[in-house]
Write a protein that holds these residues in place. Sequence first.
Motif, PDB file in Angstrom:
ATOM      1  N   UNK A  58       0.819  -1.213   0.000  1.00 46.40           N
ATOM      2  CA  UNK A  58       0.000   0.000   0.000  1.00 46.40           C
ATOM      3  C   UNK A  58       0.853   1.263   0.000  1.00 46.40           C
ATOM      4  N   UNK A  59       2.048   1.190   0.537  1.00 51.36           N
ATOM      5  CA  UNK A  59       2.979   2.317   0.489  1.00 51.36           C
ATOM      6  C   UNK A  59       3.871   2.241  -0.745  1.00 51.36           C
ATOM      7  N   UNK A  60       3.594   1.282  -1.618  1.00 47.31           N
ATOM      8  CA  UNK A  60       4.362   1.051  -2.847  1.00 47.31           C
ATOM      9  C   UNK A  60       5.821   0.755  -2.533  1.00 47.31           C
ATOM     10  N   UNK A  61       6.048   0.064  -1.438  1.00 47.36           N
ATOM     11  CA  UNK A  61       7.389  -0.328  -1.030  1.00 47.36           C
ATOM     12  C   UNK A  61       7.366  -1.802  -0.663  1.00 47.36           C
ATOM     13  N   UNK A  62       7.744  -2.659  -1.586  1.00 50.93           N
ATOM     14  CA  UNK A  62       7.782  -4.084  -1.279  1.00 50.93           C
ATOM     15  C   UNK A  62       8.751  -4.783  -2.215  1.00 50.93           C
ATOM     16  N   UNK A  63       8.998  -6.033  -1.900  1.00 52.35           N
ATOM     17  CA  UNK A  63       9.868  -6.873  -2.709  1.00 52.35           C
ATOM     18  C   UNK A  63       9.142  -8.164  -3.034  1.00 52.35           C
ATOM     19  N   UNK A  64       9.476  -8.739  -4.167  1.00 47.51           N
ATOM     20  CA  UNK A  64       9.015 -10.080  -4.513  1.00 47.51           C
ATOM     21  C   UNK A  64      10.209 -10.988  -4.290  1.00 47.51           C
ATOM     22  N   UNK A  65      10.032 -11.986  -3.418  1.00 44.26           N
ATOM     23  CA  UNK A  65      11.105 -12.894  -3.049  1.00 44.26           C
ATOM     24  C   UNK A  65      10.862 -14.271  -3.643  1.00 44.26           C
ATOM     25  N   UNK A  66      11.941 -14.959  -4.026  1.00 41.87           N
ATOM     26  CA  UNK A  66      11.799 -16.338  -4.480  1.00 41.87           C
ATOM     27  C   UNK A  66      11.744 -17.268  -3.274  1.00 41.87           C
ATOM     28  N   UNK A  67      11.676 -18.556  -3.530  1.00 42.76           N
ATOM     29  CA  UNK A  67      11.523 -19.539  -2.447  1.00 42.76           C
ATOM     30  C   UNK A  67      12.722 -19.577  -1.510  1.00 42.76           C
ATOM     31  N   UNK A  68      13.869 -19.074  -1.935  1.00 45.29           N
ATOM     32  CA  UNK A  68      15.061 -19.040  -1.088  1.00 45.29           C
ATOM     33  C   UNK A  68      15.207 -17.727  -0.316  1.00 45.29           C
ATOM     34  N   UNK A  69      14.261 -16.797  -0.538  1.00 45.92           N
ATOM     35  CA  UNK A  69      14.322 -15.500   0.134  1.00 45.92           C
ATOM     36  C   UNK A  69      15.094 -14.444  -0.626  1.00 45.92           C
ATOM     37  N   UNK A  70      15.519 -14.771  -1.860  1.00 47.14           N
ATOM     38  CA  UNK A  70      16.239 -13.807  -2.683  1.00 47.14           C
ATOM     39  C   UNK A  70      15.264 -12.837  -3.346  1.00 47.14           C
ATOM     40  N   UNK A  71      15.622 -11.573  -3.384  1.00 46.18           N
ATOM     41  CA  UNK A  71      14.789 -10.563  -4.029  1.00 46.18           C
ATOM     42  C   UNK A  71      14.887 -10.746  -5.540  1.00 46.18           C
ATOM     43  N   UNK A  72      13.726 -10.962  -6.193  1.00 43.46           N
ATOM     44  CA  UNK A  72      13.717 -11.062  -7.654  1.00 43.46           C
ATOM     45  C   UNK A  72      13.159  -9.791  -8.287  1.00 43.46           C
ATOM     46  N   UNK A  73      12.458  -8.968  -7.489  1.00 40.06           N
ATOM     47  CA  UNK A  73      11.970  -7.678  -7.972  1.00 40.06           C
ATOM     48  C   UNK A  73      11.729  -6.766  -6.783  1.00 40.06           C
ATOM     49  N   UNK A  74      12.014  -5.496  -6.978  1.00 43.95           N
ATOM     50  CA  UNK A  74      11.822  -4.484  -5.946  1.00 43.95           C
ATOM     51  C   UNK A  74      10.857  -3.440  -6.488  1.00 43.95           C
ATOM     52  N   UNK A  75       9.794  -3.153  -5.730  1.00 40.40           N
ATOM     53  CA  UNK A  75       8.785  -2.176  -6.137  1.00 40.40           C
ATOM     54  C   UNK A  75       8.910  -0.954  -5.252  1.00 40.40           C
ATOM     55  N   UNK A  76       8.927   0.212  -5.868  1.00 39.39           N
ATOM     56  CA  UNK A  76       9.005   1.454  -5.123  1.00 39.39           C
ATOM     57  C   UNK A  76       8.129   2.515  -5.754  1.00 39.39           C
ATOM     58  N   UNK A  77       8.155   3.688  -5.167  1.00 39.31           N
ATOM     59  CA  UNK A  77       7.366   4.810  -5.652  1.00 39.31           C
ATOM     60  C   UNK A  77       8.145   5.499  -6.771  1.00 39.31           C
ATOM     61  N   UNK A  78       7.436   5.826  -7.837  1.00 39.44           N
ATOM     62  CA  UNK A  78       8.048   6.571  -8.929  1.00 39.44           C
ATOM     63  C   UNK A  78       8.171   8.029  -8.531  1.00 39.44           C
ATOM     64  N   UNK A  79       9.210   8.688  -9.016  1.00 40.32           N
ATOM     65  CA  UNK A  79       9.394  10.115  -8.745  1.00 40.32           C
ATOM     66  C   UNK A  79       8.413  10.967  -9.540  1.00 40.32           C
ATOM     67  N   UNK A  80       7.857  10.397 -10.610  1.00 35.02           N
ATOM     68  CA  UNK A  80       6.898  11.126 -11.429  1.00 35.02           C
ATOM     69  C   UNK A  80       5.523  11.036 -10.790  1.00 35.02           C
ATOM     70  N   UNK A  81       4.824  12.125 -10.753  1.00 33.49           N
ATOM     71  CA  UNK A  81       3.498  12.148 -10.144  1.00 33.49           C
ATOM     72  C   UNK A  81       2.460  12.441 -11.221  1.00 33.49           C
ATOM     73  N   UNK A  82       1.376  11.685 -11.227  1.00 37.89           N
ATOM     74  CA  UNK A  82       0.253  11.968 -12.110  1.00 37.89           C
ATOM     75  C   UNK A  82      -1.011  11.923 -11.279  1.00 37.89           C
ATOM     76  N   UNK A  83      -2.049  12.553 -11.778  1.00 42.02           N
ATOM     77  CA  UNK A  83      -3.303  12.593 -11.038  1.00 42.02           C
ATOM     78  C   UNK A  83      -4.190  11.399 -11.328  1.00 42.02           C
ATOM     79  N   UNK A  84      -3.976  10.720 -12.450  1.00 37.67           N
ATOM     80  CA  UNK A  84      -4.924   9.692 -12.866  1.00 37.67           C
ATOM     81  C   UNK A  84      -4.410   8.266 -12.735  1.00 37.67           C
ATOM     82  N   UNK A  85      -3.119   8.059 -12.623  1.00 40.91           N
ATOM     83  CA  UNK A  85      -2.600   6.696 -12.601  1.00 40.91           C
ATOM     84  C   UNK A  85      -1.491   6.561 -11.572  1.00 40.91           C
ATOM     85  N   UNK A  86      -1.370   5.347 -11.042  1.00 37.23           N
ATOM     86  CA  UNK A  86      -0.252   5.041 -10.162  1.00 37.23           C
ATOM     87  C   UNK A  86       0.958   4.713 -11.020  1.00 37.23           C
ATOM     88  N   UNK A  87       2.102   5.259 -10.665  1.00 34.23           N
ATOM     89  CA  UNK A  87       3.347   4.938 -11.350  1.00 34.23           C
ATOM     90  C   UNK A  87       4.266   4.245 -10.362  1.00 34.23           C
TER      91      UNK A  87
END
Length: 138
Positions: A78-107
């Motif tokens: 919900x804070x756009x701060x999370x990681x997707x981990x594989x079965x071994x606990x390794x980070x395979x993707x990191x999600x964060x907040x984009x520096x670009x701001x728009x009124x109609x879509x989440x980036x």
Amino acid sequence: MTLTDAYQTPLLLIRRKGGVVEALSLYKQWGGYTVVESQKLVFTLKDPKTCFANNQPVRGSIEQNIYCNNFQIKGYFQDKECSILDSRGNVIAQVGVSNEMTETKDLYHVVVKPGIDQAFVVGVIAILDYIHNGSTRC
């Protein structure tokens, strides 16, 4: 929902599993399917139902054993701060907040480990966005 590339070529079909399967389960479930090959299931994502959540993480499994057998979402999407981990606990993707701001879509700012299917990662993010009342509609 269909995930497409920049040329509108379908990459992934996302569906919520409903009916009796979900009614009898402790989880809300979604599936990511290939658009070709008779819509083969690629991954499943399970979100604990509110009454059973107790801070349980969203979990998933990959059906074709491409990356890992299971994956987990760590952090607070919900804070756009999370990681997707594989079965071994390794980070395979990191999600964060984009520096670009728009009124109609989440980036999102997403970093994907080399060798991991980007459509898979974006599909998981789309489902998480839907779960947490974002702009995505599944």
